[in-house]
Design an enzyme around this catalytic site. Structure first.
Site, PDB file in Angstrom:
ATOM      1  N   PRO A   1       0.843  -1.211   0.000  1.00 50.34           N
ATOM      2  CA  PRO A   1       0.000   0.000   0.000  1.00 50.34           C
ATOM      3  C   PRO A   1       0.873   1.255   0.000  1.00 50.34           C
ATOM      4  O   PRO A   1       1.767   1.388   0.828  1.00 50.34           O
ATOM      5  CB  PRO A   1      -0.785  -0.105   1.312  1.00 50.34           C
ATOM      6  CG  PRO A   1      -0.545  -1.468   1.844  1.00 50.34           C
ATOM      7  CD  PRO A   1       0.683  -2.010   1.202  1.00 50.34           C
ATOM      8  N   GLU A   2       0.623   2.130  -0.940  1.00 50.90           N
ATOM      9  CA  GLU A   2       1.358   3.385  -1.043  1.00 50.90           C
ATOM     10  C   GLU A   2       0.476   4.514  -0.528  1.00 50.90           C
ATOM     11  O   GLU A   2      -0.683   4.288  -0.198  1.00 50.90           O
ATOM     12  CB  GLU A   2       1.748   3.623  -2.512  1.00 50.90           C
ATOM     13  CG  GLU A   2       2.778   2.642  -3.033  1.00 50.90           C
ATOM     14  CD  GLU A   2       4.187   2.978  -2.547  1.00 50.90           C
ATOM     15  OE1 GLU A   2       4.441   4.148  -2.231  1.00 50.90           O
ATOM     16  OE2 GLU A   2       5.008   2.061  -2.468  1.00 50.90           O
TER      17      GLU A   2
ATOM     18  N   ARG B   1       1.748 -10.499   6.037  1.00 53.71           N
ATOM     19  CA  ARG B   1       3.196 -10.494   6.290  1.00 53.71           C
ATOM     20  C   ARG B   1       3.561  -9.848   7.621  1.00 53.71           C
ATOM     21  O   ARG B   1       4.717  -9.866   8.021  1.00 53.71           O
ATOM     22  CB  ARG B   1       3.915  -9.815   5.128  1.00 53.71           C
ATOM     23  CG  ARG B   1       3.731 -10.636   3.841  1.00 53.71           C
ATOM     24  CD  ARG B   1       4.411 -10.015   2.657  1.00 53.71           C
ATOM     25  NE  ARG B   1       5.853  -9.999   2.804  1.00 53.71           N
ATOM     26  CZ  ARG B   1       6.676  -9.455   1.928  1.00 53.71           C
ATOM     27  NH1 ARG B   1       6.183  -8.890   0.847  1.00 53.71           N
ATOM     28  NH2 ARG B   1       7.970  -9.464   2.126  1.00 53.71           N
TER      29      ARG B   1
ATOM     30  N   ARG C   1      22.706  17.952  -3.565  1.00 55.62           N
ATOM     31  CA  ARG C   1      22.563  16.487  -3.568  1.00 55.62           C
ATOM     32  C   ARG C   1      23.091  15.900  -4.880  1.00 55.62           C
ATOM     33  O   ARG C   1      22.700  16.330  -5.951  1.00 55.62           O
ATOM     34  CB  ARG C   1      21.088  16.098  -3.423  1.00 55.62           C
ATOM     35  CG  ARG C   1      20.530  16.464  -2.081  1.00 55.62           C
ATOM     36  CD  ARG C   1      19.839  15.263  -1.486  1.00 55.62           C
ATOM     37  NE  ARG C   1      18.946  15.691  -0.429  1.00 55.62           N
ATOM     38  CZ  ARG C   1      18.027  14.895   0.117  1.00 55.62           C
ATOM     39  NH1 ARG C   1      17.867  13.673  -0.329  1.00 55.62           N
ATOM     40  NH2 ARG C   1      17.265  15.327   1.080  1.00 55.62           N
TER      41      ARG C   1
END
Ligand code: ZN
Length: 280
Positions: free
Chosen positions: A2-3, A116, A160
């Site tokens: 699930p995002e 899980r 970055r």
């Protein structure tokens, strides 16, 4: 997995139905990723005040117990882990082998099903302190908040060297840009996923911030129909994946220019992009 869009869809499906529901029983199954952090019985008698989301976490704000002198409010922080889903039902079905957390409420049975067991429900005195404060610290800005601007994105990317795709996935600048969404947003913004984060101009950050919002809001909009897919743990995306412009389309023609879509691996995750439309 699930995002953020699926978690937001879950929140939207629960918030109005559970607001003001009173908890009357709690059942724990097998251990989840983190312990509950309170006596299960101490949740009984509390009412759900609201459900909010931060990243992929849901915060169930719970009121104080009326029958306990000077009781304090608090809440439960829930995470769906890799394979979890939350369901509210008026049928009080017996728990199955994957049902590890139940809240019996005056509005039905809220059940966390998680094969899980990377998900969790954790008590915290507030969203900002205690266990919740610790788990939520370090998360980037919310993609739908006004604070997620091109200026902020540009600022956080400064210096970055890591590729922009990985900078987005890391979640410390902006939360919710999972693997499918990162490829799609970079395609919409016309940015090569290998570009070092610090080399992206402010003008391109404007396009990228817009693209991130666009991709995630589309996924939330489609979420209602994808919920079943993601409950089946066929991975994230669901219906959104069917309209992906580059994701999982290696070798197929780019929808904009016809050039074959390329797949590369970054940080052990697949990235898809159009080598013509997306520039460094
Ligand atoms: Zn193209």
């Amino acid at each position: 997995m699930p995002e953020l869009p699926e978690v937001e869809v879950t929140r939207l499906s629960l918030v109005d139905r559970l607001r003001d529901a009173e908890i009357s029983a709690v059942r724990l199954g097998k251990p989840l990723r983190w312990p509950l952090g309170c006596e299960p019985a101490s949740l009984i008698g509390r009412r759900v005040l609201d459900i909010s989301r931060r990243g992929k976490y849901l915060w169930f704000a719970l009121g104080a117990r009326a029958d306990v002198a000077a009781d304090a409010a608090g809440g439960l922080l829930l995470h769906l882990g890799m394979s979890g889903s939350l369901n509210l039902s008026e049928q009080f079905a017996a728990p199955g082998p994957w049902d590890h957390f139940d809240l019996v409420t005056s509005r039905g049975l809220l059940r966390l099903t998680d094969p899980r067991r990377f998900g969790a429900a954790v008590w915290s005195p507030s969203r900002d302190d205690g266990a919740a404060g610790k788990l939520l610290a370090g998360l980037g800005v919310e993609p739908f908040d006004a604070g997620f601007t091109a200026v902020l994105l540009h600022e956080r990317l400064r210096g970055r060297r890591v590729a922009i795709k990985q900078a987005l996935l890391a979640g410390d600048i902006v939360v919710g840009v999972g693997n499918i969404y990162a490829s799609e947003a970079l395609f919409l913004a016309g940015i090569d996923p290998r570009t070092p984060g610090g080399r992206i101009s402010l003008a391109r950050c404007v396009r990228l911030a817009d693209a991130v919002r666009q991709v995630l809001s589309r996924a939330v909009a489609l979420g209602g129909s994808t919920l079943r897919d993601f409950r089946d743990a066929h991975g994230m995306g669901g219906a959104f994946q069917h309209e992906a412009r580059v994701y999982d389309r290696e070798g197929q023609p780019c929808v904009a220019c016809g050039e074959p879509v390329r797949r590369i691996v970054q940080g052990q995750r697949s990235t898809y992009f159009c080598p013509r439309c997306q520039r460094r």
